[in-house]
Scaffold this active site. Structure first.
Site, PDB file in Angstrom:
ATOM      1  N   GLU A  72       0.845  -1.187   0.000  1.00 24.76           N
ATOM      2  CA  GLU A  72       0.000   0.000   0.000  1.00 24.76           C
ATOM      3  C   GLU A  72       0.889   1.250   0.000  1.00 24.76           C
ATOM      4  O   GLU A  72       1.709   1.433   0.891  1.00 24.76           O
ATOM      5  CB  GLU A  72      -0.875  -0.040   1.263  1.00 24.76           C
ATOM      6  CG  GLU A  72      -1.620   1.232   1.551  1.00 24.76           C
ATOM      7  CD  GLU A  72      -2.236   1.215   2.963  1.00 24.76           C
ATOM      8  OE1 GLU A  72      -2.121   0.202   3.678  1.00 24.76           O
ATOM      9  OE2 GLU A  72      -2.824   2.241   3.332  1.00 24.76           O
TER      10      GLU A  72
ATOM     11  N   ASP B 115      -4.196   0.233   9.993  1.00 28.53           N
ATOM     12  CA  ASP B 115      -5.270   1.180  10.335  1.00 28.53           C
ATOM     13  C   ASP B 115      -6.498   0.957   9.456  1.00 28.53           C
ATOM     14  O   ASP B 115      -6.565   0.002   8.700  1.00 28.53           O
ATOM     15  CB  ASP B 115      -4.759   2.617  10.203  1.00 28.53           C
ATOM     16  CG  ASP B 115      -4.333   2.916   8.773  1.00 28.53           C
ATOM     17  OD1 ASP B 115      -4.519   2.034   7.884  1.00 28.53           O
ATOM     18  OD2 ASP B 115      -3.796   4.006   8.531  1.00 28.53           O
TER      19      ASP B 115
END
Ligand code: 0RA
Length: 683
Positions: A464, A539
């Protein structure tokens, strides 16, 4: 035999009967699957099913469940009341037989329960077998009749004493026309795991489903346990399957909900006194369906009140007939398909027909046969033809002039024609892509940092964000580890069309890197890597991206998941250094546990300073290598098909929640898509 507390009046007959229940206690797993929460829930289903069966047969319209503070569970209905007269040729009441003889549930009275679930087949006696205490109350003939059971033995509870006996006690005079059954039982925690609990949410959802199957039946759930639900839950459906379809439909509808119903007969050979004999059976078919603007298919099916999650002959009849009807009637001479018709590519497949379809299919008939390991698939062969005829005849009427509203008929035809066009077009795109990929010099996405050796021992790491890609590239073993950074938005494959997915840059990069095609053309043999590792932040956003990636893989590279070749790397949430030792924890609970351990002596908790990892991008090469790259130290979690399905559901929900409050959305995502499980599965 447990007869210690029975008096001499308790006869030999009864003692013999109770031996059957002893068998259940010796091998609870054989009857209810286990002695944990699932086993406990099984007892509850047993009683709920009986009450729902009574409603489904048209004799009751209320089913109530109460979870009491003392861990007892009570199920009641306003049906005919379990018969209390003496069981034919026996000295005990029918009610006592129901609770003391295995397989007695619902079997008496002949036709009354002829189309009931009967899947569990073990009956209410299993509940008594595994209860420390049970109280049955029956309202009928102008009185409430009570029979108690203590450690399986029938009798009466008087002033905290128990007196064995077969006689029911009239405890109250009531109106002549008031009838019903109340069963309250106290699970025997000598048998059940003391930690076994009742999942009230699951009960509510099961009863909600039952309400859709028995329109007009009102179900209520009351949780009186400490910390239980504040308000009782209650539900009723007037529209039955049509309501169910609307309940399941997500997003804007293409048409109104269409219903169809019919009755037909078939004969079946069954053994009667050891001789195969023809019996005539009646089968009722009820169907509701609608199309919505999305691309997912939701088709649920039932036999009597039993969900058939694996489908079976009823669903096969529905699928085939619907496809035939769409081709012969709905899309007959459709103008949009004129060009494709010239190449004979205009026929709808089952997948085209069911794109965006939400449907519920229910058949009702006696003694259904089930197939498969979990018995969740209908096997009775004659049902396929019956459902098929009802669907074809009734839906044809709806689609033909004089049937459903023309604008709705047209909207469905347009949607299905578009589905065919898109499928044909994206197949072309895919073919072109695959050709291009095998021809091009490298043909690989520019941002892919490929490894040198491909095959089963190599892996593709999806990272990511760009900032993490740098350290990942530096920290990897470039012999076998390839890095693909994801920058843009990953398409939500749960709601996008195939064409939209194939047009998405991130999806394209993934498919091209793996090099084994996508969707139905995916061929795992061609995969350039042995596994795919998803590396996202710990997260909310990271969870969301992981959900989207898993949804994409689930839908377009399913064999990779099925083969267990998809993993998620788990970066820690916090680290701390105590002395020379570095501690890494992956959840708040784990941090507390480590603190407990470290502070056993006289070290103070507040003296330990934790560092929170905010993002992968903030890790240095060494940290990233330790957590995500080095097989000796990293934590990988293998993603199962169930995980992927959950991720898919979460991805779907995310879109629904997009319009909602940000806090609600965050909560939901954290709860549903974290996929944090400390099962360390290193490879
Ligand atoms: C068989 C016959 C009759 C009632 C029932 C079963 C019955 C069973 C259960 C289990 C839970 N609630 C129930 N309610 C009814 C009635 C036969 C008659 O009196 O006509």
């Amino acid at each position: 035999m447990a007869t210690k507390n029975t008096s001499t009046s308790y006869d030999a007959d009864a003692i013999q009967t109770l031996e059957g229940l002893e068998a259940v206690r010796k091998r609870p797993g054989m009857y209810i699957g286990g002695t944990g929460s699932d086993g406990l829930m099984h007892l509850v289903w047993e009683l709920i099913d009986n009450a729902v069966d009574e409603a489904s047969a048209g004799f009751a319209n209320k089913v109530d469940l109460t979870l009491h503070r003392d861990k007892s569970i009570e199920v009641s209905d306003n049906g005919r009341g379990i018969p209390i007269d003496l069981h034919s040729g026996r000295k005990v009441s029918a009610l006592e037989v129901v609770f003391t003889e295995l397989h007695a549930g619902g079997k008496f009275g002949g036709g009354a329960y002829s189309s009931s679930g009967g899947l569990h087949g073990v009956g209410a006696s299993v509940v008594n077998a595994l209860a420390a205490k049970l109280v049955a109350e029956v309202d009928r003939d102008g009185a409430t009749h009570l029979l108690g059971f203590k450690e399986r033995v029938a009798g009466q509870f008087t002033a905290s004493k128990f007196k064995p006996g077969h006689k029911l006690e009239k405890i109250k005079k009531i109106s002549k026309n008031k009838t019903g059954t109340r069963i309250r039982f106290w699970p025997d925690f000598d048998i059940f795991d003391p930690a076994a609990t009742i999942d009230v949410e699951e009960i509510c959802s099961r009863l909600t489903q039952a309400c859709f199957l028995v329109p007009g039946m009102k179900a209520t759930v009351t949780d009186k346990r400490t910390g239980g639900m504040k308000e009782p839950f209650s539900f009723v459906s007037r529209g039955g399957l049509a309501d169910l379809v609307e309940h399941l439909a997500i997003g804007e509808g293409v048409s109104q909900t269409i219903t169809c119903a019919g009755i037909d007969h078939f004969t079946e050979k069954v053994p009667v006194n050891g001789k195969m004999t023809d019996v005539e059976r009646e089968c009722t078919v009820d169907i509701a369906l609608r199309w919505v603007k999305g691309y997912d298919t939701t088709v649920v099916s039932f036999v009597n009140t039993i969900p058939t999650s694996q489908g079976g002959t009823h669903l096969a009849g529905f699928d085939k007939s619907l496809t035939r009807l769409v081709n012969n009637v709905v899309l007959k001479d459709n103008r949009k398909l004129a060009r494709l018709a010239k190449e004979n590519k205009h026929k709808a497949t089952k997948d085209d027909v069911q794109e965006g379809l939400v449907a519920a299919v229910k058949v009702t008939f006696p003694e259904p046969q089930f197939r498969g390991q979990t018995k969740q698939e209908l096997g009775t062969p004659a049902i396929e033809g019956i459902v098929s005829r009802v669907v074809y005849e009734q839906l044809r009427e709806w689609f033909e002039p004089g049937g459903g509203p023309r604008s709705h008929v047209k909207a469905i035809a347009d949607k299905l024609a578009t589905a065919i066009q898109n499928r044909v077009a994206s197949k072309q795109v895919l073919e072109n892509k695959r050709k291009a990929a095998s021809l091009g010099s490298t043909g690989m996405p520019e941002k892919l940092a490929d490894c040198r050796v491909h095959g089963p021992d190599s892996e593709l790491i999806l990272v990511e964000g760009d900032s993490a890609a740098g350290p990942a590239k530096r920290g990897r073993d470039s012999e076998t580890m390839a890095i693909l950074p994801l920058r843009g938005k990953v398409v939500n494959a749960a709601k996008a069309s195939q064409k939209q997915v194939l047009d998405n840059a991130e999806a394209k990069a993934l498919f091209t890197s793996v090099g084994a095609g996508a969707g139905r053309d995916f061929n795992i043999e061609d995969a350039r890597y042995g596994r795919i590792v998803i590396l996202c932040d710990a997260d909310v956003d990271g969870s969301h991206i992981r959900c989207l990636l898993l949804t994409l893989i689930h839908q377009y590279m399913k064999p990779m998941l099925e083969a267990g070749n998809v993993y998620s790397a788990q970066p820690p949430l916090y680290t701390t250094k105590v002395g020379d030792e570095i501690y890494r924890v992956y959840s708040d609970e784990e941090r507390e546990a480590v603190l407990d351990e470290l502070c056993k002596g006289n070290r103070k908790r507040e003296n330990i300073k934790w560092q929170r990892f905010k993002g992968l991008g903030e890790m240095n090469v060494d940290e990233l290598r330790y957590c995500a790259l080095d097989p000796a130290t990293r934590t990988l979690r293998r993603i199962t098909m169930d995980d992927a399905q959950e991720a898919k559901d979460a991805a779907k929900m995310f879109d629904i929640l997009m319009g909602n409050d940000v806090a609600v959305r965050r909560d939901f995502l954290v709860k549903n898509s974290a996929l944090v499980d400390m099962t360390t599965l290193d490879v």
